[in-house]
Write a protein that holds these residues in place. Structure first.
Motif, PDB file in Angstrom:
ATOM      1  N   ARG A   6       0.842  -1.194   0.000  1.00 58.93           N
ATOM      2  CA  ARG A   6       0.000   0.000   0.000  1.00 58.93           C
ATOM      3  C   ARG A   6       0.879   1.246   0.000  1.00 58.93           C
ATOM      4  O   ARG A   6       1.570   1.530   0.978  1.00 58.93           O
ATOM      5  CB  ARG A   6      -0.910  -0.004   1.233  1.00 58.93           C
ATOM      6  CG  ARG A   6      -1.922  -1.142   1.251  1.00 58.93           C
ATOM      7  CD  ARG A   6      -2.664  -1.202   2.563  1.00 58.93           C
ATOM      8  NE  ARG A   6      -1.768  -1.505   3.671  1.00 58.93           N
ATOM      9  CZ  ARG A   6      -2.152  -1.536   4.949  1.00 58.93           C
ATOM     10  NH1 ARG A   6      -3.397  -1.253   5.267  1.00 58.93           N
ATOM     11  NH2 ARG A   6      -1.287  -1.825   5.896  1.00 58.93           N
ATOM     12  N   THR A   7       0.830   1.970  -1.094  1.00 60.21           N
ATOM     13  CA  THR A   7       1.611   3.200  -1.187  1.00 60.21           C
ATOM     14  C   THR A   7       0.921   4.152  -2.154  1.00 60.21           C
ATOM     15  O   THR A   7      -0.017   3.783  -2.873  1.00 60.21           O
ATOM     16  CB  THR A   7       3.055   2.908  -1.638  1.00 60.21           C
ATOM     17  OG1 THR A   7       3.853   4.092  -1.447  1.00 60.21           O
ATOM     18  CG2 THR A   7       3.119   2.491  -3.100  1.00 60.21           C
ATOM     19  N   ARG A 145       0.400   7.942   6.515  1.00 59.99           N
ATOM     20  CA  ARG A 145      -0.805   7.165   6.197  1.00 59.99           C
ATOM     21  C   ARG A 145      -0.973   6.958   4.692  1.00 59.99           C
ATOM     22  O   ARG A 145      -1.842   6.209   4.263  1.00 59.99           O
ATOM     23  CB  ARG A 145      -2.040   7.862   6.773  1.00 59.99           C
ATOM     24  CG  ARG A 145      -1.935   8.077   8.268  1.00 59.99           C
ATOM     25  CD  ARG A 145      -3.125   8.812   8.849  1.00 59.99           C
ATOM     26  NE  ARG A 145      -2.879   9.108  10.248  1.00 59.99           N
ATOM     27  CZ  ARG A 145      -3.030   8.245  11.240  1.00 59.99           C
ATOM     28  NH1 ARG A 145      -3.437   7.016  10.974  1.00 59.99           N
ATOM     29  NH2 ARG A 145      -2.781   8.583  12.487  1.00 59.99           N
ATOM     30  N   THR A 147       1.476   5.759   2.792  1.00 65.38           N
ATOM     31  CA  THR A 147       2.284   4.612   2.374  1.00 65.38           C
ATOM     32  C   THR A 147       2.780   3.827   3.577  1.00 65.38           C
ATOM     33  O   THR A 147       3.010   4.392   4.647  1.00 65.38           O
ATOM     34  CB  THR A 147       3.492   5.071   1.531  1.00 65.38           C
ATOM     35  OG1 THR A 147       4.286   3.935   1.173  1.00 65.38           O
ATOM     36  CG2 THR A 147       4.360   6.068   2.288  1.00 65.38           C
ATOM     37  N   GLU A 148       2.933   2.536   3.379  1.00 65.51           N
ATOM     38  CA  GLU A 148       3.535   1.697   4.413  1.00 65.51           C
ATOM     39  C   GLU A 148       4.999   1.408   4.099  1.00 65.51           C
ATOM     40  O   GLU A 148       5.678   0.719   4.854  1.00 65.51           O
ATOM     41  CB  GLU A 148       2.771   0.377   4.527  1.00 65.51           C
ATOM     42  CG  GLU A 148       2.798  -0.473   3.267  1.00 65.51           C
ATOM     43  CD  GLU A 148       1.977  -1.747   3.392  1.00 65.51           C
ATOM     44  OE1 GLU A 148       1.397  -1.963   4.476  1.00 65.51           O
ATOM     45  OE2 GLU A 148       1.924  -2.517   2.417  1.00 65.51           O
ATOM     46  N   ARG A 226      -4.055   5.125   3.377  1.00 60.24           N
ATOM     47  CA  ARG A 226      -4.068   3.677   3.167  1.00 60.24           C
ATOM     48  C   ARG A 226      -3.659   2.889   4.408  1.00 60.24           C
ATOM     49  O   ARG A 226      -4.019   1.731   4.552  1.00 60.24           O
ATOM     50  CB  ARG A 226      -3.098   3.309   2.035  1.00 60.24           C
ATOM     51  CG  ARG A 226      -3.515   3.833   0.679  1.00 60.24           C
ATOM     52  CD  ARG A 226      -2.448   3.537  -0.364  1.00 60.24           C
ATOM     53  NE  ARG A 226      -2.918   3.907  -1.687  1.00 60.24           N
ATOM     54  CZ  ARG A 226      -2.912   5.149  -2.147  1.00 60.24           C
ATOM     55  NH1 ARG A 226      -2.441   6.120  -1.380  1.00 60.24           N
ATOM     56  NH2 ARG A 226      -3.368   5.426  -3.355  1.00 60.24           N
ATOM     57  N   VAL A 227      -2.869   3.510   5.257  1.00 63.85           N
ATOM     58  CA  VAL A 227      -2.300   2.806   6.406  1.00 63.85           C
ATOM     59  C   VAL A 227      -3.143   3.091   7.639  1.00 63.85           C
ATOM     60  O   VAL A 227      -3.366   4.255   7.992  1.00 63.85           O
ATOM     61  CB  VAL A 227      -0.839   3.239   6.643  1.00 63.85           C
ATOM     62  CG1 VAL A 227      -0.257   2.486   7.837  1.00 63.85           C
ATOM     63  CG2 VAL A 227      -0.011   2.997   5.387  1.00 63.85           C
TER      64      VAL A 227
END
Length: 377
Positions: A6-7, A145, A147-148, A226-227
């Motif tokens: 997730r980015t 948040r 990107t992980e 996403r995070v």
């Protein structure tokens, strides 16, 4: 890269950077433009400005962790940070323009009128700082948040400093010269030079604010969270305790408060330069672009060099050196004036001042990078 990672997308990154540039345009409209406006356009006493700006700095130290707590407790379908990025830019637009809507301080006014002028200058400035923080904390916080991937997060943060410098630099170079240019065009309409200069500043500040807030709004529209955050909720007291218990961060916080006079020196220096060149020489805008360009260029040179210097020197030593480098040039302005009071438009002295302002900008640019890196560490 795997689809499971997730980015952010390249479009999100670009919109985020544009938004950050816009937000820093707004910051410099206040940080550079408003100080000049208060002191040289509506003539608010310097002592009053110093007092309420110092109060604002102290309040910021309380307001920032308070806002961090509020963001941490926010849970909406848009995420934690994005709601603020969606709805705060229009509010920032309004309060930014309102800070310029004031009377002109004068001995011909009644005491009550002058009290109201100072009072509104103080209240609007502090209120602006509070509202700006409501957007600033989520704007920087949303990167964690988006990107992980740690590498992606570091990449966007490094680009963010460049975008911020570009946005702020545009305002630094343009707001005062453009305002005075527009003010000159309005002299026949305004009825007096003082009023025309005030109207010129309000118009230019409003236009730049609209552009800046329009760009700022892009982050709320295009960025996605996403995070997911951890379940642990921190109270305001928890944030204060963690912040104060973190020795490096505590040093950074205290250093920031102690260095606030250096930041004010930039506004004072630009005010003095604009007064000097505006009253004694003709090509005012040319001189301001040259000297403002020195500050702008110095910041970017420093931001490019500091990562390399950190590989060879301790961050603490670089931080101390950058602080000194940012302060000494401003202290040299008065001696330079005493040496050549009538010759500062000559090529040699313009070159000397360009070097001085470039060094000052380099000191500030280096501090911006070092502060972020040291807090992250």
């Amino acid at each position: 890269m795997s689809d499971n990672v997730r980015t952010y997308t390249s479009k999100e990154r670009n919109m985020y950077l544009l938004g950050l540039a816009g937000q820093n345009m707004i910051y410099n409209i206040i940080g550079t433009g408003l100080y000049f406006y208060f002191q040289s356009v509506i003539f608010v006493p310097a002592m009053a400005i110093s007092i309420f700006m110092a109060v604002a700095r102290v309040w910021d130290a309380i307001n920032d962790p308070m806002m961090g707590t509020i963001v941490d407790k926010t849970n909406t379908k848009w995420g934690k940070c994005r709601p603020y990025l969606l709805f705060i830019p229009p509010v920032v637009l309004v309060i930014t323009i309102l800070t310029f809507c004031n009377g002109i301080y004068s001995s011909s006014n009644s005491n009550l009128q002058n009290v109201f002028i100072i009072g509104w200058a103080a209240v609007s400035y502090i209120l602006w700082g509070m509202i700006y923080t409501v957007g600033d904390i989520p704007l920087w916080g949303v990167t964690s948040r988006m990107t992980e991937v740690e590498k992606d997060r570091a990449s966007i943060l490094s680009l963010a400093r460049i975008a911020a410098g570009l946005g702020g630099g545009v305002v630094l170079l343009s707001i005062t010269p453009l305002s005075q240019f527009v003010g000159q065009k309005l002299e026949g309409v305004a009825g007096s030079t003082a009023k025309s200069q005030q109207y010129g500043f309000i118009i230019v500040a409003a236009v730049l604010t609209i552009i800046g807030c329009g760009l700022f709004q892009l982050t709320g529209i295009f960025v996605r969270e996403r995070v997911q955050s951890e379940d642990r909720k921190l109270t305001f007291k928890d944030n204060i305790r963690i912040m104060w218990g973190n020795k490096p961060f505590r040093k950074q916080l205290i250093s920031g408060v102690l260095r606030s006079p250096i930041q004010m020196l930039l506004s004072v220096a630009m005010t003095l330069m604009s007064y000097y060149y505006g009253n004694y020489f003709g090509d005012y805008m040319l001189y301001m672009i040259i000297l403002g360009g020195g500050i702008f260029g110095g910041q970017f040179i420093a931001m490019a060099l500091v990562p390399k210097l950190m590989e060879k020197f301790e961050k603490t030593k670089l931080f101390i050196g950058s602080t000194i480098m940012g302060a000494i040039p401003f202290a040299l302005i008065y001696p330079i004036y005493k040496i050549a009071p009538q010759d500062l438009d000559k090529p040699f002295w313009i070159a000397v001042l360009l070097v001085v302002f470039t060094l000052a900008g380099a000191g500030m640019g280096a501090l911006n990078v070092l502060q972020s890196v040291m807090i992250a560490d």
